[in-house]
Design a protein around this motif. Structure first.
Motif, PDB file in Angstrom:
ATOM      1  N   VAL A 198      -8.814 -11.006   9.114  1.00  0.00           N
ATOM      2  CA  VAL A 198      -8.692 -10.434  10.614  1.00  0.00           C
ATOM      3  C   VAL A 198      -9.645 -10.288  11.457  1.00  0.00           C
ATOM      4  CG1 VAL A 198      -7.247  -8.907  11.511  1.00  0.00           C
ATOM      5  CG2 VAL A 198      -6.599  -9.757   9.482  1.00  0.00           C
ATOM      6  N   PRO A 199     -10.756  -9.726  10.907  1.00  0.00           N
ATOM      7  CA  PRO A 199     -11.997  -9.278  11.977  1.00  0.00           C
ATOM      8  C   PRO A 199     -12.577 -10.679  12.661  1.00  0.00           C
ATOM      9  CG  PRO A 199     -12.288  -8.253   9.690  1.00  0.00           C
ATOM     10  CD  PRO A 199     -11.116  -9.082   9.727  1.00  0.00           C
ATOM     11  N   ASP A 200     -12.631 -11.570  11.388  1.00  0.00           N
ATOM     12  CA  ASP A 200     -13.081 -12.900  12.156  1.00  0.00           C
ATOM     13  C   ASP A 200     -12.139 -13.530  12.988  1.00  0.00           C
ATOM     14  OD1 ASP A 200     -15.285 -12.896  10.769  1.00  0.00           O
ATOM     15  OD2 ASP A 200     -14.766 -14.645   9.287  1.00  0.00           O
ATOM     16  N   LEU A 201     -10.885 -13.504  13.019  1.00  0.00           N
ATOM     17  CA  LEU A 201     -10.241 -13.792  14.038  1.00  0.00           C
ATOM     18  C   LEU A 201      -9.912 -13.112  15.179  1.00  0.00           C
ATOM     19  CD1 LEU A 201      -7.601 -15.834  14.427  1.00  0.00           C
ATOM     20  CD2 LEU A 201      -6.170 -14.200  13.409  1.00  0.00           C
ATOM     21  N   VAL A 202      -9.978 -11.912  15.135  1.00  0.00           N
ATOM     22  CA  VAL A 202     -10.219 -10.862  16.476  1.00  0.00           C
ATOM     23  C   VAL A 202     -11.367 -11.421  17.128  1.00  0.00           C
ATOM     24  CG1 VAL A 202     -10.286  -8.494  17.273  1.00  0.00           C
ATOM     25  CG2 VAL A 202      -8.982  -9.032  15.376  1.00  0.00           C
ATOM     26  N   ALA A 203     -12.585 -11.545  16.416  1.00  0.00           N
ATOM     27  CA  ALA A 203     -13.552 -11.959  17.011  1.00  0.00           C
ATOM     28  C   ALA A 203     -13.819 -13.125  17.819  1.00  0.00           C
ATOM     29  CB  ALA A 203     -15.071 -11.969  15.961  1.00  0.00           C
ATOM     30  N   VAL A 204     -12.982 -14.095  17.275  1.00  0.00           N
ATOM     31  CA  VAL A 204     -12.773 -15.396  17.595  1.00  0.00           C
ATOM     32  C   VAL A 204     -11.940 -15.463  18.857  1.00  0.00           C
ATOM     33  CG1 VAL A 204     -11.929 -17.903  17.401  1.00  0.00           C
ATOM     34  CG2 VAL A 204     -13.388 -16.806  15.611  1.00  0.00           C
ATOM     35  N   LEU A 205     -10.774 -14.845  18.723  1.00  0.00           N
ATOM     36  CA  LEU A 205      -9.927 -14.657  20.132  1.00  0.00           C
ATOM     37  C   LEU A 205     -10.665 -13.911  21.283  1.00  0.00           C
ATOM     38  CD1 LEU A 205      -6.597 -13.856  18.127  1.00  0.00           C
ATOM     39  CD2 LEU A 205      -7.472 -16.166  18.958  1.00  0.00           C
TER      40      LEU A 205
ATOM     41  N   THR B 244     -13.846 -13.873  22.063  1.00  0.00           N
ATOM     42  CA  THR B 244     -14.591 -14.812  22.797  1.00  0.00           C
ATOM     43  C   THR B 244     -13.766 -15.893  23.469  1.00  0.00           C
ATOM     44  OG1 THR B 244     -15.121 -15.891  20.709  1.00  0.00           O
ATOM     45  CG2 THR B 244     -16.762 -14.380  21.533  1.00  0.00           C
ATOM     46  N   ARG B 245     -12.791 -16.080  23.034  1.00  0.00           N
ATOM     47  CA  ARG B 245     -12.218 -17.278  23.814  1.00  0.00           C
ATOM     48  C   ARG B 245     -11.150 -16.745  24.856  1.00  0.00           C
ATOM     49  NH1 ARG B 245     -11.419 -22.157  19.998  1.00  0.00           N
ATOM     50  NH2 ARG B 245     -13.334 -21.767  18.654  1.00  0.00           N
ATOM     51  N   GLY B 246     -11.460 -15.306  25.223  1.00  0.00           N
ATOM     52  CA  GLY B 246     -10.510 -15.007  26.463  1.00  0.00           C
ATOM     53  C   GLY B 246      -9.344 -14.391  26.315  1.00  0.00           C
ATOM     54  N   VAL B 247      -8.818 -14.157  24.929  1.00  0.00           N
ATOM     55  CA  VAL B 247      -7.579 -13.687  24.729  1.00  0.00           C
ATOM     56  C   VAL B 247      -7.809 -11.913  25.100  1.00  0.00           C
ATOM     57  CG1 VAL B 247      -6.087 -12.903  22.914  1.00  0.00           C
ATOM     58  CG2 VAL B 247      -7.069 -15.160  22.741  1.00  0.00           C
ATOM     59  N   ASN B 248      -6.373 -11.495  25.733  1.00  0.00           N
ATOM     60  CA  ASN B 248      -6.554 -10.066  25.936  1.00  0.00           C
ATOM     61  C   ASN B 248      -6.988  -9.154  25.234  1.00  0.00           C
ATOM     62  OD1 ASN B 248      -5.140  -7.645  26.201  1.00  0.00           O
ATOM     63  ND2 ASN B 248      -4.101  -8.475  28.320  1.00  0.00           N
ATOM     64  N   ALA B 249      -7.973  -8.184  25.537  1.00  0.00           N
ATOM     65  CA  ALA B 249      -8.336  -7.452  24.590  1.00  0.00           C
ATOM     66  C   ALA B 249      -7.460  -6.431  23.696  1.00  0.00           C
ATOM     67  CB  ALA B 249      -9.522  -6.590  25.167  1.00  0.00           C
ATOM     68  N   ARG B 250      -6.321  -6.131  24.540  1.00  0.00           N
ATOM     69  CA  ARG B 250      -5.180  -5.306  24.013  1.00  0.00           C
ATOM     70  C   ARG B 250      -4.485  -5.862  22.771  1.00  0.00           C
ATOM     71  NH1 ARG B 250      -5.395  -3.240  29.126  1.00  0.00           N
ATOM     72  NH2 ARG B 250      -5.599  -0.877  29.073  1.00  0.00           N
ATOM     73  N   PHE B 251      -4.431  -7.426  23.156  1.00  0.00           N
ATOM     74  CA  PHE B 251      -3.754  -8.041  21.921  1.00  0.00           C
ATOM     75  C   PHE B 251      -4.658  -7.954  20.680  1.00  0.00           C
ATOM     76  CE2 PHE B 251      -3.230 -12.035  19.794  1.00  0.00           C
ATOM     77  CZ  PHE B 251      -2.055 -11.942  19.456  1.00  0.00           C
ATOM     78  N   ALA B 252      -6.056  -8.520  21.111  1.00  0.00           N
ATOM     79  CA  ALA B 252      -6.920  -8.461  19.775  1.00  0.00           C
ATOM     80  C   ALA B 252      -6.872  -6.997  19.093  1.00  0.00           C
ATOM     81  CB  ALA B 252      -8.251  -8.669  20.408  1.00  0.00           C
ATOM     82  N   PHE B 253      -6.634  -5.898  19.854  1.00  0.00           N
ATOM     83  CA  PHE B 253      -6.974  -4.749  19.280  1.00  0.00           C
ATOM     84  C   PHE B 253      -5.630  -4.578  18.493  1.00  0.00           C
ATOM     85  CE2 PHE B 253      -5.882  -0.170  19.110  1.00  0.00           C
ATOM     86  CZ  PHE B 253      -7.309   0.360  18.908  1.00  0.00           C
TER      87      PHE B 253
ATOM     88  N   PHE C 190     -13.282   0.408  26.713  1.00  0.00           N
ATOM     89  CA  PHE C 190     -11.887  -0.426  26.129  1.00  0.00           C
ATOM     90  C   PHE C 190     -11.056  -0.512  27.400  1.00  0.00           C
ATOM     91  CE2 PHE C 190      -7.766  -1.174  24.137  1.00  0.00           C
ATOM     92  CZ  PHE C 190      -8.241  -2.338  23.459  1.00  0.00           C
ATOM     93  N   GLY C 191     -10.671  -1.907  27.687  1.00  0.00           N
ATOM     94  CA  GLY C 191      -9.788  -2.041  28.675  1.00  0.00           C
ATOM     95  C   GLY C 191     -10.362  -2.074  30.056  1.00  0.00           C
ATOM     96  N   SER C 192     -11.577  -2.207  30.085  1.00  0.00           N
ATOM     97  CA  SER C 192     -12.174  -2.282  31.514  1.00  0.00           C
ATOM     98  C   SER C 192     -12.089  -3.895  31.901  1.00  0.00           C
ATOM     99  CB  SER C 192     -13.665  -2.100  31.316  1.00  0.00           C
ATOM    100  OG  SER C 192     -13.986  -0.696  30.858  1.00  0.00           O
ATOM    101  N   ALA C 193     -12.092  -3.956  33.256  1.00  0.00           N
ATOM    102  CA  ALA C 193     -12.121  -5.359  33.659  1.00  0.00           C
ATOM    103  C   ALA C 193     -13.494  -5.997  33.318  1.00  0.00           C
ATOM    104  CB  ALA C 193     -11.551  -5.265  35.178  1.00  0.00           C
ATOM    105  N   GLY C 194     -13.367  -7.245  33.333  1.00  0.00           N
ATOM    106  CA  GLY C 194     -14.664  -7.835  33.206  1.00  0.00           C
ATOM    107  C   GLY C 194     -14.722  -8.730  31.731  1.00  0.00           C
ATOM    108  N   PRO C 195     -15.775  -9.535  31.539  1.00  0.00           N
ATOM    109  CA  PRO C 195     -15.653 -10.011  30.339  1.00  0.00           C
ATOM    110  C   PRO C 195     -16.065  -9.351  29.097  1.00  0.00           C
ATOM    111  CG  PRO C 195     -17.466 -10.791  31.760  1.00  0.00           C
ATOM    112  CD  PRO C 195     -16.628  -9.755  32.376  1.00  0.00           C
ATOM    113  N   ILE C 196     -15.635  -9.565  27.899  1.00  0.00           N
ATOM    114  CA  ILE C 196     -16.117  -8.994  26.737  1.00  0.00           C
ATOM    115  C   ILE C 196     -16.680  -9.826  25.717  1.00  0.00           C
ATOM    116  CG2 ILE C 196     -14.341  -7.134  27.060  1.00  0.00           C
ATOM    117  CD1 ILE C 196     -12.884  -8.349  24.618  1.00  0.00           C
ATOM    118  N   THR C 197     -17.740  -9.359  24.964  1.00  0.00           N
ATOM    119  CA  THR C 197     -18.413 -10.233  23.978  1.00  0.00           C
ATOM    120  C   THR C 197     -17.902  -9.712  22.662  1.00  0.00           C
ATOM    121  OG1 THR C 197     -20.245  -8.666  24.406  1.00  0.00           O
ATOM    122  CG2 THR C 197     -20.158 -10.823  25.586  1.00  0.00           C
TER     123      THR C 197
END
Lengths: 508, 247
Positions: B117-124, B126-135, B203-210
């Motif tokens: 799951v941690p790998d999947l969250v990291a991949v998602l 970086t591919r621009g999936v919504n941070a809240r969904f990843a959380f 968390f939840g700020s606008a802008g890209p996340i890494t």
């Protein structure tokens, strides 16, 4: 001409009122934090320290969190609040990059969704979109600064209390904020842990961070602070250098605890761990050893490696007489809390036996043993689970309404909380939460009282209450075992002192 | 070698599609055997098989009841009660469908129980999936242990105040009524403080996340994912072209 550097953060709080309340929780507070300075905000329980800390750090936002009249000046920008809907909104994320915060419960600062310490440290940087190479560098530097370098691959959920606090500090400082606010960082740290933390704070201040520490104890380290601000009832009672405040006697008036000078109050018994008071035996430990079970295998075929299962307690023998106070001291993680959990049957020894009033409690459920042995948990929030103070004390007191009412009244009066019976336990300040937890134990009138770090988070008046309760309960012929890292307190109250180190007892 | 999370999900997804499209006894049974075998090899059997049972037992029973008793095309009648007839053809059809369904469910569960799951969250992330969904996805890993340790703390606090809990699972289940409300209230309260901590950490700020976590990928795995997806598509097309294949 010498120019004073611009403040890292300045705040002028005319008043701050929680939603739905009329009385301000903070009023007339003015604060200027210069880069590289150390400021201590001291005050008793309920003086408004935590509220001030969370407000400065953007954890409590003017608007949703309450009505603020006043201003903040951060990084050269001033934001003014008039307590109206037209007030500016603080962006907690951007504010958090300038002002780091370590809450009283360090676990509360963690994201809980990162599986290693390194990833937890990087969480804030990820959200700021920092590139990977810079993140790796920042994680390395912060880990070195906070002494976490050897723990980077550990799961944050497996860290000890002291390690968790250092991780929370790391998370707060990794973005190099100009200001770091820490709420009661010294609570429950042993001497070594406190020294590590003090060194860390000194390093941060030398690097130019303005550090603010909220505390209800005037710890020795805080005497090196540049400024003390003493709060009572949400307002500034005194401000100045530590020497000025001590000279003015403002600490005592505000209910701030001054660590007692080392005094030996009573003659100490030898190293045979036998009783110092001649009464019937209330509690006896016979050769008690304990090892936590290995982590359960998660699969049927492929097992997950768990941490090595070292014995926590090694063959402890001990007797305690009715009317006696025994203090168990020792460094963090030496097995003190594990020992106390054996006294009321929450843990069963892997070898040896525990006798309460001469009866072996082995195999008896903790619910039965708790009639005789009352345990005050290390963290009050682990002990409190009800909706009101009154319900909290009443839980488990049986169906006899009148007798239960009287027991609740008596216990609340003993700790001085009878006027708060209708309040929600979570709304009480930490010191009162600790006293409430103590009341839940007292209400059952146990013959043995086991107290785990009872002094932590108590302010001056709270400490007096604890003292009175412990002395009156032993005067009634009950026995008290207390575990504490505070050697001064142990010496001031106990008949006998033993030290638990790496799971073995030795006399002091 | 640890598989890239998208590779394991692609493998699970396309195997489920191909098995369903093939609708053949031997294929279904092979996939079932392989999924169960792999779950033991990966150490996921203990968690996966009970979950599979919860999903499959009611489904398989309803298939048997429906097709076993009411299958108009059935000719070999084994038993009859009024309009309900148990026919050999009906039973065979029900068992084939059950095997097909079990294969798909097992392979999808295997994929979700073995993916990191941690790998999947990291991949998602970086591919621009919504941070809240990843959380929320990442919470699936930490939420259950957090709830169970909170429950354990409340239980111990209550035992320390005289709640007698009989040993074993039935005793704990019976005592749960005392813990349910405190558990819920404490989780709600914690959610409030956690929200302040997360916001202050951006968390939840606008802008890209890494993402700090590095997930290893390789050209072979990238190609494998493309091939798996194409194979799944081909199976669907083949099935539509030949609607009676394998049935």
């Amino acid at each position: 001409m010498v120019q004073t550097p611009p403040p890292a953060l300045a705040a002028g709080i005319e008043k701050f009122v929680f939603p739905g309340e009329t009385e301000p929780v903070l009023a007339g507070i003015s604060l200027t934090l210069v880069p590289g300075s150390l400021t201590a905000v001291l005050g008793g329980s309920g003086s408004g320290k935590s509220t001030l800390g969370r407000l400065l750090a953007g954890w409590l936002l003017p608007g949703d969190g309450g009505t603020l009249t006043g201003f903040f000046e951060l990084a050269g920008t001033t934001v003014r609040f008039t307590g109206t809907a037209a007030d500016p909104q603080i962006d907690p994320g951007r504010w958090g990059r300038q002002v780091g915060f370590v809450p009283q419960d360090p676990a509360g600062a963690l994201s809980t969704v990162r599986v290693t310490v390194a990833e937890e440290l990087a969480f804030g940087l990820e959200n700021a979109g920092v590139d990977r190479a810079s993140m790796a560098g920042a994680v390395r530097d912060t880990a070195a600064l906070t002494g976490l370098a050897h723990l980077l691959d550990r799961d944050p959920a497996t860290l000890s209390g002291g390690q968790l606090r250092r991780l929370a500090i790391g998370c707060a400082v990794i973005q190099r904020p100009a200001v770091l606010v820490m709420d009661e960082p010294f609570a429950s740290l042993d001497t070594d842990g406190a020294e590590v933390l003090a060194a860390l704070v000194r390093n941060l201040a030398q690097d130019g961070t303005a550090v603010v520490i909220m505390s209800q104890r005037a710890e020795p380290f805080l005497h090196t602070a540049d400024t003390w601000l003493v709060l009572t009832g949400g307002t500034v009672a005194a401000t100045g250098t530590p020497a000025e405040i001590v000279a003015a006697g403002a600490l005592e008036m505000a209910g701030v605890i001054r660590p007692r000078p080392l005094t030996v109050a009573r003659p100490r018994a030898g190293v045979d761990y036998q009783s110092a008071v001649n009464g019937p035996t209330a509690l006896e430990l016979r050769d008690v050893s304990f090892t936590y079970r290995r982590t359960r295998r998660r699969g049927w075929f492929k097992s997950q490696p768990g941490p090595p299962a070292d014995p926590v307690l090694h063959g402890l023998s001990l007797t305690l007489d009715a009317g006696e106070i025994l203090a168990v001291t020792g460094p963090n993680a030496s097995g003190k809390s594990t020992l106390l959990r054996h006294l009321n049957g929450l843990l069963q020894p892997t070898a040896g036996s525990v006798l309460v009033q001469g009866r072996n409690i082995g195999g008896h459920p903790a619910g039965q043993v708790s009639r005789d042995v009352g345990l005050l948990f290390q963290q009050p929030r682990d002990q409190l689970f009800e909706r009101t103070v009154e319900r909290e004390v009443r839980f488990g007191l049986g169906r006899d309404g009148l007798a239960a009412d009287q027991a609740v009244q008596r216990a609340l009066a003993a700790v001085g909380l009878d006027h708060l019976a209708g309040r929600h336990p979570a709304e009480l300040p930490a010191s009162q939460q600790r006293l409430l937890a103590l009341a839940t134990v007292l209400a059952r009138r146990p013959s043995v009282l086991a107290l785990d770090e009872p002094t932590v988070s108590l302010d001056g008046p709270g400490l007096d209450r604890l003292d009175r309760v412990v002395r009156s309960t032993t005067a009634d012929g009950n026995a008290v075992v207390l575990v504490t890292h505070d050697l001064d307190y142990a010496r001031s109250i106990a008949h006998r002192l033993v030290c638990l180190e790496a799971g073995r007892l030795r006399g002091i | 070698m640890r598989l890239h999370p998208l590779t394991s999900l692609a493998a699970a997804g396309s195997t489920a599609v191909i098995t369903t499209a093939a609708a053949s006894w031997p294929v279904s049974l092979t996939v079932i055997a392989a999924a169960v075998g792999l779950s033991f090899a990966q150490g996921a059997a203990r968690r996966m098989l009970p979950a599979a049972a919860v999903i499959l037992v009611p489904l398989v029973l309803s298939l048997l009841a429906l097709h076993g008793l009411f299958f108009p095309e059935g000719t070999t009648v084994l038993a009859q009660w009024g309009p309900a007839r148990v026919t050999a053809q009906g039973l065979q059809f029900a068992l084939e469908r059950a095997a097909q369904l079990s294969a798909a469910v097992l392979v999808l569960l295997l994929g979700s129980f073995t993916v990191s799951v941690p790998d999947l969250v990291a991949v998602l992330s970086t591919r621009g999936v919504n941070a809240r969904f990843a959380f929320v996805l990442a919470s699936t890993l930490t939420l259950l242990p957090a709830i169970s340790s909170r429950l354990e703390r409340i239980r111990q606090a209550q035992e320390a105040r005289g709640l007698v809990i009989r040993p074993g699972i039935p005793g704990r289940v019976a005592a749960f009524r005392w813990q349910a409300v405190p558990l819920l209230l404490s989780l709600v309260e914690e959610a409030g403080t956690r929200a302040a901590a997360l916001q202050a950490r951006g968390f939840g700020s606008a802008g890209p996340i890494t993402s700090y976590r590095q997930v290893l990928d390789s050209p072979v795995q990238r190609w494998a994912r493309v091939v798996l997806l194409l194979a799944a598509l081909a199976a669907i097309v083949f099935r539509l072209w030949q609607p009676t294949a394998g049935a």
